[in-house]
Design an enzyme around this catalytic site. Structure first.
Site, PDB file in Angstrom:
ATOM      1  N   GLU A 172       4.749  -4.644  11.859  1.00  0.00           N
ATOM      2  CA  GLU A 172       3.675  -3.666  11.624  1.00  0.00           C
ATOM      3  C   GLU A 172       2.584  -4.411  10.871  1.00  0.00           C
ATOM      4  O   GLU A 172       2.684  -4.624   9.662  1.00  0.00           O
ATOM      5  CB  GLU A 172       4.198  -2.497  10.777  1.00  0.00           C
ATOM      6  CG  GLU A 172       5.268  -1.669  11.452  1.00  0.00           C
ATOM      7  CD  GLU A 172       4.749  -0.862  12.630  1.00  0.00           C
ATOM      8  OE1 GLU A 172       3.523  -0.862  12.868  1.00  0.00           O
ATOM      9  OE2 GLU A 172       5.574  -0.256  13.325  1.00  0.00           O
ATOM     10  N   GLU A 204       7.735   2.045  14.684  1.00  0.00           N
ATOM     11  CA  GLU A 204       8.479   2.743  13.642  1.00  0.00           C
ATOM     12  C   GLU A 204       8.409   4.238  13.948  1.00  0.00           C
ATOM     13  O   GLU A 204       7.582   4.689  14.733  1.00  0.00           O
ATOM     14  CB  GLU A 204       7.890   2.428  12.263  1.00  0.00           C
ATOM     15  CG  GLU A 204       8.011   0.942  11.942  1.00  0.00           C
ATOM     16  CD  GLU A 204       7.899   0.603  10.463  1.00  0.00           C
ATOM     17  OE1 GLU A 204       6.823   0.832   9.901  1.00  0.00           O
ATOM     18  OE2 GLU A 204       8.888   0.102   9.899  1.00  0.00           O
ATOM     19  N   ASN A 242       0.796  -1.233   0.000  1.00  0.00           N
ATOM     20  CA  ASN A 242       0.000   0.000   0.000  1.00  0.00           C
ATOM     21  C   ASN A 242       0.826   1.280   0.000  1.00  0.00           C
ATOM     22  O   ASN A 242       0.381   2.296  -0.514  1.00  0.00           O
ATOM     23  CB  ASN A 242      -1.010  -0.005   1.158  1.00  0.00           C
ATOM     24  CG  ASN A 242      -0.350  -0.207   2.490  1.00  0.00           C
ATOM     25  OD1 ASN A 242       0.825  -0.556   2.576  1.00  0.00           O
ATOM     26  ND2 ASN A 242      -1.095   0.026   3.556  1.00  0.00           N
ATOM     27  N   PRO A 291      10.339  -5.640  -1.554  1.00  0.00           N
ATOM     28  CA  PRO A 291       8.996  -5.073  -1.668  1.00  0.00           C
ATOM     29  C   PRO A 291       7.968  -6.173  -1.908  1.00  0.00           C
ATOM     30  O   PRO A 291       8.328  -7.311  -2.227  1.00  0.00           O
ATOM     31  CB  PRO A 291       9.078  -4.176  -2.904  1.00  0.00           C
ATOM     32  CG  PRO A 291      10.394  -4.410  -3.540  1.00  0.00           C
ATOM     33  CD  PRO A 291      11.169  -5.405  -2.739  1.00  0.00           C
ATOM     34  N   CYS A 312      -3.492   0.374   6.849  1.00  0.00           N
ATOM     35  CA  CYS A 312      -3.569  -0.549   7.980  1.00  0.00           C
ATOM     36  C   CYS A 312      -4.225   0.059   9.208  1.00  0.00           C
ATOM     37  O   CYS A 312      -4.904  -0.618   9.965  1.00  0.00           O
ATOM     38  CB  CYS A 312      -2.169  -1.009   8.346  1.00  0.00           C
ATOM     39  SG  CYS A 312      -1.045   0.367   8.570  1.00  0.00           S
TER      40      CYS A 312
END
Ligand code: NDP
Length: 484
Positions: free
Chosen positions: A250, A458, A153, A177, A284
């Site tokens: 995450e 993060e 995303n 990725p 998210c």
């Protein structure tokens, strides 16, 4: 050749590398469904090259001063900002998100991370602890070789959010990725290199989950940072545990957004739009369970539907468009499946719910009301533009229902009453919270989840703790007293 086609599939040891014997990965443009080109998944030889060069480069990088490391990161941030438009166009090809978003939040938030951690790098220190004449000093040291694995995303942002703190602390990184969005991380690697990052310190290799898994299980890897779903998080966490590696996870969410009767109506509606429809709902931290107190419900739904009708859906490269397609046919099918389930389980479809009859993976923003806690659309992460409105009357009751989930990424509250706002937020089990706002993610603030939504944080100074470790050194000034 389409401008979105990367120079080669991988970026290793300071240069683009191709190995077309790896499985092909098509670059599907979500706005048309057409292939813009292709890259190839990393073969075991490519994985080995990436890990070996990252391992070889790390020690010398950690031995440079933090100020020197930071200078490279800040130069990379400047280059990203200079090329923001070009990078935003690529992000739009990669994800289908409209240029009206990508120009403001993708490369720019990546640059913010590089600038912020570049600025912090020179200030990373240990401490001195005096113990009589003896003393202990601590050294903040790099972890070593870090692996970053991204979701689809926010491909540029995720590559930078993981790379910037890792590099600031003196680590190297191999980044994989998502196979759905392979383009943007390569540009981040290229720009870091141009900014003066020595070869090998930030390598990007393509591939599906098997490539990610081979990185995580390699004995040379010291830390794994994943952005992805909970099921993938479980696998990656378990594989990392095998080697007692550090992790940042995450993961997904099903976050509550609570709107009290006294909320400012327009702001609450705006917050709910931001919490559900930005990036076509593929965020998210989205507040997808919108609990609305009964006194404001009718006005809220009416105004929300009016504002949803003004969404401009279309070609994401047109800056007037503010709602783009889903990232892939697969994700579109998943979301359409949830919409059908919502209807079948008795939720009331207030707006949208239909796939647009045109090429590309377009779906209308969708609003369900009269949703109950036990309905599938209120329990599972949909990761698409589907908002569920649930009713409530009582504060304690809504807090208990909001927390009745395995996830704990985000939470929001809209109210004018200051003490209630803080009281409610303090009771919600979530890592990233908002009062009279939603989905702000400044680099200065810690970002991450509670419960199944993840471990570690993060961004912010807190991320430094997740990319470095303390060595303590006891220094005796007198004689050693031993029993014999
Ligand atoms: P996935 O969990 O499917 O994949 C995430 C990444 O992990 C991809 O690069 C994937 O590769 C890779 N992967 C898959 N299996 C393995 C494995 N066994 N070992 C190592 N790597 C593996 O997530 P999506 O890409 O579908 O992204 C959507 C999810 O990400 C949502 O659940 C969302 O909530 C979460 N997310 C969380 C965020 C947060 O910060 N908390 C932010 C953004 C998204 P590939 O896909 O190429 O096979």
């Amino acid at each position: 050749m389409h401008p979105a086609q990367p120079t080669a599939s991988h970026f290793i040891n300071g240069e683009y590398i191709e190995d077309s014997s790896g499985a092909p990965i098509d670059l599907i443009y979500p706005a048309t469904g057409e292939s813009l080109g292709r890259v190839h998944a990393a073969t075991p030889e490519i994985v080995e090259q990436a890990l070996a060069s990252a391992k070889a480069a790390q020690r010398a990088w950690a031995a440079t001063s933090g100020t020197e490391r930071g200078r490279v990161l800040r130069r990379a941030a400047d280059l990203i900002r200079e090329r923001n438009r070009e990078l935003s166009v690529l992000e739009t090809y990669d994800t289908g998100k409209p240029l009206s978003e990508t120009l403001y939040v993708d490369a720019t938030s990546g640059a913010d991370a590089l600038e912020y951690f570049g600025g912090l790098a020179g200030s990373l220190t240990g401490e001195h602890i005096q113990l009589g004449d003896d003393w202990v000093y601590t050294r903040r040291e790099a972890l070593g070789l870090c692996v970053g694995i991204g979701a689809w995303n926010y491909p540029t942002q995720i590559a930078c959010w993981k790379g910037a703190p890792a590099l600031a602390c003196g680590n190297s990184m191999v980044f994989k990725p998502s196979e759905t969005t392979p383009i943007c991380a390569l540009k981040v690697a290229e720009i870091l290199c141009e900014a003066g990052l020595p070869p090998g310190l930030y390598n990007v290799i393509q591939g599906r989950g098997d490539v990610g898994a081979s990185l995580v299980s390699d004995a040379r890897v010291d830390k794994v940072s994943l952005t992805g779903s909970v099921p993938t998080g479980r696998k990656v966490y378990a594989a990392a545990a095998e080697g007692i590696k550090h992790v940042t996870m995450e993961l997904g969410g099903k976050s509550p957004l609570i709107i009290f009767d006294d909320a400012d109506l327009e702001n609450a509606v705006g917050g709910a739009v931001l919490a559900n429809f930005y990036s076509s709902g593929q965020v998210c931290s989205n507040g997808t369970r919108v609990f609305v107190q009964s006194g404001i419900k009718a006005r809220f739904l009416e105004r929300l539907a009016e504002r949803m009708a003004t969404a401009r859906i279309g070609d994401p490269q047109d800056e007037a468009v503010n709602f783009g397609p889903m990232v892939s046919q697969r994700q579109l099918d998943i979301v359409l499946g949830y919409i059908e389930q919502g209807k079948a389980e008795g939720a009331r479809l207030v707006y949208g719910g239909t796939r647009l009859d045109q090429p590309g993976f377009y779906l209308e923003p969708t609003l369900f009301a009269d949703v109950h806690d036990d309905m599938t659309i209120a329990r599972e992460e949909i990761f698409g533009p589907v908002m569920s409105v649930l009713d409530f009357d009582d504060e304690d009751d809504v807090i208990e229902r909001a927390n009745r989930t395995e996830f704990g990424l985000s939470a929001g509250v809209f109210t004018q009453e200051v003490t209630r706002a803080h009281r409610v937020i303090a009771s919600l089990e979530a890592g990233s919270c908002f009062i009279n706002s939603y989905n702000d993610a400044p680099v200065e603030a810690p970002f991450g989840g509670a419960k199944l939504s993840g471990v570690g944080r993060e961004n912010s100074k807190n991320a430094i703790n997740h990319y470095s470790q303390m060595k303590s050194v006891y220094v005796r000034m007198g004689d050693v007293e031993a029993p014999f």
